[in-house]
Scaffold this active site. Structure first.
Site, PDB file in Angstrom:
ATOM      1  N   HIS A  19       0.857  -1.187   0.000  1.00  0.00           N
ATOM      2  CA  HIS A  19       0.000   0.000   0.000  1.00  0.00           C
ATOM      3  C   HIS A  19       0.894   1.238   0.000  1.00  0.00           C
ATOM      4  O   HIS A  19       2.124   1.116   0.017  1.00  0.00           O
ATOM      5  CB  HIS A  19      -0.997  -0.025   1.163  1.00  0.00           C
ATOM      6  N   HIS A  22       3.946   1.597   2.428  1.00  0.00           N
ATOM      7  CA  HIS A  22       5.195   0.918   2.061  1.00  0.00           C
ATOM      8  C   HIS A  22       5.934   1.721   0.990  1.00  0.00           C
ATOM      9  O   HIS A  22       7.150   1.884   1.031  1.00  0.00           O
ATOM     10  CB  HIS A  22       4.910  -0.480   1.510  1.00  0.00           C
ATOM     11  N   CYS A 127       2.375 -10.327  19.278  1.00  0.00           N
ATOM     12  CA  CYS A 127       1.476  -9.862  18.206  1.00  0.00           C
ATOM     13  C   CYS A 127       2.013 -10.363  16.877  1.00  0.00           C
ATOM     14  O   CYS A 127       3.112 -10.003  16.469  1.00  0.00           O
ATOM     15  CB  CYS A 127       1.369  -8.339  18.173  1.00  0.00           C
ATOM     16  N   CYS A 130       2.638  -7.632  14.220  1.00  0.00           N
ATOM     17  CA  CYS A 130       3.933  -6.943  14.391  1.00  0.00           C
ATOM     18  C   CYS A 130       5.077  -7.945  14.311  1.00  0.00           C
ATOM     19  O   CYS A 130       6.220  -7.542  14.173  1.00  0.00           O
ATOM     20  CB  CYS A 130       4.055  -6.280  15.755  1.00  0.00           C
ATOM     21  N   CYS A 144      -2.954  -5.509  20.821  1.00  0.00           N
ATOM     22  CA  CYS A 144      -1.737  -4.824  20.386  1.00  0.00           C
ATOM     23  C   CYS A 144      -2.043  -3.339  20.198  1.00  0.00           C
ATOM     24  O   CYS A 144      -3.037  -3.000  19.554  1.00  0.00           O
ATOM     25  CB  CYS A 144      -1.253  -5.434  19.070  1.00  0.00           C
ATOM     26  N   HIS A 147      -1.961  -2.587  16.225  1.00  0.00           N
ATOM     27  CA  HIS A 147      -2.932  -3.226  15.326  1.00  0.00           C
ATOM     28  C   HIS A 147      -4.335  -3.336  15.910  1.00  0.00           C
ATOM     29  O   HIS A 147      -5.283  -3.650  15.183  1.00  0.00           O
ATOM     30  CB  HIS A 147      -2.429  -4.611  14.906  1.00  0.00           C
ATOM     31  N   LYS A 295      -2.411   4.731  11.721  1.00  0.00           N
ATOM     32  CA  LYS A 295      -1.502   4.245  10.700  1.00  0.00           C
ATOM     33  C   LYS A 295      -2.283   3.496   9.614  1.00  0.00           C
ATOM     34  O   LYS A 295      -3.062   2.591   9.925  1.00  0.00           O
ATOM     35  CB  LYS A 295      -0.496   3.295  11.347  1.00  0.00           C
ATOM     36  N   LYS A 298      -3.053  -2.617   6.046  1.00  0.00           N
ATOM     37  CA  LYS A 298      -3.909  -3.640   5.440  1.00  0.00           C
ATOM     38  C   LYS A 298      -4.716  -4.349   6.511  1.00  0.00           C
ATOM     39  O   LYS A 298      -5.860  -4.718   6.285  1.00  0.00           O
ATOM     40  CB  LYS A 298      -3.031  -4.656   4.703  1.00  0.00           C
TER      41      LYS A 298
HETATM   42  N1  MSP Z   1       9.257  -6.933   7.595  1.00  0.00           N
HETATM   43  C1  MSP Z   1       9.369  -5.843   8.507  1.00  0.00           C
HETATM   44  C2  MSP Z   1      10.650  -5.075   8.297  1.00  0.00           C
HETATM   45  C3  MSP Z   1      11.896  -5.892   8.394  1.00  0.00           C
HETATM   46  S1  MSP Z   1      13.319  -4.941   8.072  1.00  0.00           S
HETATM   47  C4  MSP Z   1      14.574  -5.925   8.535  1.00  0.00           C
HETATM   48  C5  MSP Z   1       8.185  -4.895   8.321  1.00  0.00           C
HETATM   49  N2  MSP Z   1       7.563  -4.962   7.165  1.00  0.00           N
HETATM   50  S2  MSP Z   1       6.269  -4.119   6.781  1.00  0.00           S
HETATM   51  O1  MSP Z   1       5.950  -4.545   5.453  1.00  0.00           O
HETATM   52  O2  MSP Z   1       5.260  -4.301   7.767  1.00  0.00           O
HETATM   53  O3  MSP Z   1       6.630  -2.605   6.839  1.00  0.00           O
HETATM   54  C6  MSP Z   1       7.703  -2.097   6.141  1.00  0.00           C
HETATM   55  C7  MSP Z   1       7.787  -0.616   6.211  1.00  0.00           C
HETATM   56  O4  MSP Z   1       6.598   0.012   5.752  1.00  0.00           O
HETATM   57  C8  MSP Z   1       8.053  -0.076   7.619  1.00  0.00           C
HETATM   58  O5  MSP Z   1       9.104   0.873   7.569  1.00  0.00           O
HETATM   59  C9  MSP Z   1       6.773   0.610   7.953  1.00  0.00           C
HETATM   60  O6  MSP Z   1       6.978   1.686   8.819  1.00  0.00           O
HETATM   61  C10 MSP Z   1       6.315   1.070   6.590  1.00  0.00           C
HETATM   62  N3  MSP Z   1       4.913   1.379   6.649  1.00  0.00           N
HETATM   63  C11 MSP Z   1       3.867   0.504   6.751  1.00  0.00           C
HETATM   64  N4  MSP Z   1       2.724   1.226   6.897  1.00  0.00           N
HETATM   65  C12 MSP Z   1       3.016   2.550   6.911  1.00  0.00           C
HETATM   66  C13 MSP Z   1       2.273   3.725   6.902  1.00  0.00           C
HETATM   67  N5  MSP Z   1       0.954   3.720   7.041  1.00  0.00           N
HETATM   68  N6  MSP Z   1       2.940   4.889   6.736  1.00  0.00           N
HETATM   69  C14 MSP Z   1       4.293   4.952   6.496  1.00  0.00           C
HETATM   70  N7  MSP Z   1       5.017   3.858   6.509  1.00  0.00           N
HETATM   71  C15 MSP Z   1       4.437   2.667   6.892  1.00  0.00           C
HETATM   72  O7  MSP Z   1       7.897  -4.132   9.222  1.00  0.00           O
END
Ligand code: MSP
Length: 509
Positions: A19, A22, A127, A130, A144, A147, A295, A298
């Site tokens: 999304h 990311h 969680c 997370c 959590c 979430h 935040k 998904k």
């Molecule tokens: N797999 C772990 C990271 C491992 S790194 C060794 C993870 N993955 S994630 O897919 O959940 O998230 C990856 C990144 O996307 C994180 O930096 C997270 O902060 C970012 N974001 C996910 N949702 C977000 C928002 N709504 N806004 C901005 N960034 C966010 O965590």
């Protein structure tokens, strides 16, 4: 010897498709990577996918697939987004690759051999969304805090990493190397957290098997975060290519969202110290894109797919908007209205209009050829603005102040448009006596466009290329290097410009 600027995104969980949250992290990294290349630095820009653990395993189960089939299926959905967002990563690592798994086992074995790991029992809340062990005090009604979903209770024999032993080392590190954790507010939070005391970290699980086996006790699979963090060293050649590892490690920037800062600023440096490796230079935590004050995620069904916006706004406006709109480091909201407004005001009417007006006048008054100004050295007001842009852009980019860097560009676009209004070449053109002045004003405006193409190129690579092409510049934009390409007066008179289509469409509100 290290000779490479090394920047990483987090590796993304492939439990679902991406999304815009990311994409926010990845675009920010891409802008920094492109800027460093523009400075002539050797860059290694890494991204990838985090494929082990319960979160991914359960997503696969829900689809009735084994995790490997599922991750293979969903992977292209991530890569297609990075492609459309013009992400210039140098490597893409998947944690299920052998080149990752083997060195991870080697590193963890090293920690075990050094006595940093022991067998114990873990009991407590977890969680899965997370993939994080929680403490009772942070739960909200048993849920959590991030979430809002129920945590699970774990009770099993686990291997533990002696994280608690690193409390003093970490505090000393934050003090001696304040640039390790940024922005400052985040460093203060992390410091306070570590001062509060650290618990040892459970690093293995026996209740499921989608993970990397613990080499000395393969009934256990590695805790997904311990596996995942190591992507930063395995992709850089740890355990496979010592020479490349030396040239690359430590990472200059680990870019992460604030939700995963502790993993990167506490656990990861401690693991590295335990293994005798250097710690990263900077872990930068940016804020969240919010939906309704929370935040975007998904899990909460608030994720917007990047394509929903890309189809409408195009990639350049997309990349520009998020960096400009949300002060980098803070939380911010996305709205369709503000994206339309900014895109129209600053891109279509700002940079786009500037480009088309200047090129149209050069066409009318000089047959499309870059005019020779009476005195090329005498830059005037616009040249002063350009010098300020160069100085501010560099300073902010190096400091990872991306919103300010983009702001400096926006300011210069405004200046150039103002200059055009005041110089009024269309009036000068009526009087043959003003031919020199006319040449001066249009040369200056073209030069401003050339510089804008250079400075905009890390942010909006496509738009920069189109400006460059319309200017008819002989050498490719990819060959431009700062600081030289950013100095006033580089544009050669006599070049034939090529008017093209407008850079940015004007959007309906
Ligand atoms: N797999 C772990 C990271 C491992 S790194 C060794 C993870 N993955 S994630 O897919 O959940 O998230 C990856 C990144 O996307 C994180 O930096 C997270 O902060 C970012 N974001 C996910 N949702 C977000 C928002 N709504 N806004 C901005 N960034 C966010 O965590």
């Amino acid at each position: 010897m290290k000779d490479t600027f090394y920047i990483t995104t987090p590796i993304y969980y492939v439990n679902d498709v991406p999304h815009i949250g990311h994409a926010y992290t990845t675009v920010a990294c891409d802008v920094i990577a492109r800027y460093r290349r523009l400075r002539g630095e050797k860059v290694f820009f890494l991204t990838g996918t985090d494929e082990h653990g319960q979160k991914v395993a359960r997503a696969a189960e829900e689809k009735g697939l084994d995790p490997r089939t599922w991750t293979d299926q969903v992977l292209p959905r991530w890569k297609e987004v990075w492609e459309r967002l013009d992400i210039s990563y140098d490597d893409f690592i998947r944690t299920t690759e052998v080149r990752h798994i083997r060195p991870v086992q080697e590193f963890v074995q090293r920690l075990y051999d050094r006595g940093e790991i022991y067998l114990g029992t873990y009991e407590g809340p977890y969680c899965v969304f997370c993939e994080e062990f929680k403490i009772e005090a942070e739960l909200i009604d048993g849920n959590c805090p991030i979430h809002g979903r129920p945590v699970e209770r774990i009770s099993e024999d686990n291997y533990f990493f002696q994280l608690s032993r690193f409390q003093d080392d970490l505090l000393r590190l934050y003090q001696e190397r304040p640039e390790l954790v940024a922005p400052e507010q985040r460093r203060n939070e992390v410091t306070a957290f570590v001062k509060g005391g650290l618990q040892d970290l459970s690093i293995s699980r026996t209740s499921f098997d989608w993970g990397i086996p613990i080499p000395w006790d393969p009934k256990h699979v590695m805790y997904v975060w311990v596996d995942a963090l190591q992507n930063y060293i395995t992709a850089a050649g740890f355990g496979s290519d010592p020479e490349r590892f030396q040239a690359t490690w430590p990472a200059d920037v680990h870019m992460v969202g604030k939700d995963i800062l502790r993993f990167h600023a506490v656990i990861w440096p401690a693991m590295l110290m335990a293994g005798g490796l250097e710690v990263p230079r900077t872990v930068f935590a940016h804020g969240w894109l919010l939906v309704g004050g929370e935040k975007m995620s998904k899990t909460k069904l608030t994720g917007i797919h990047p394509f929903d916006l890309l189809d409408h706004f195009g990639v350049d406006a997309y990349r520009y908007y998020f960096l400009r709109e949300v002060p980098f480091g803070q939380d911010g909201s996305f709205s369709w209205e503000s994206m339309v407004t900014r895109s129209n005001a600053e891109l279509a009417n700002g940079l786009g209009n500037l480009t088309s007006r200047v090129l149209a006048m050069v066409q009318s008054y000089f047959d499309g050829v870059v005019p020779e100004p009476p005195d090329r050295g005498a830059g005037g007001r616009l040249a002063d603005g350009a010098a300020r842009l160069a100085e501010e852009f560099e300073r902010h980019m190096v400091a990872l102040e991306l919103t300010e860097a983009v702001g400096a560009v926006a300011e210069f676009v405004r200046e150039a448009n103002r200059y055009l209004v005041e110089a009024a070449p269309w009036k000068l053109a009526n009087d043959p006596d003003h031919r020199g002045e006319l040449a001066h004003s249009l040369y200056a405006s073209l030069e401003a466009l050339r510089l804008l193409a250079v400075f905009v190129s890390p942010i909006m690579p496509g738009a920069a290329r189109r400006i460059w092409e319309q200017l008819g510049l002989p050498e490719p934009l990819d060959a431009a290097r700062l600081p030289d390409a950013g100095r006033w007066g580089g544009l050669q008179p006599g070049i034939a410009t090529r008017r093209g289509e407008s850079l940015f469409p004007r959007l309906e509100a």
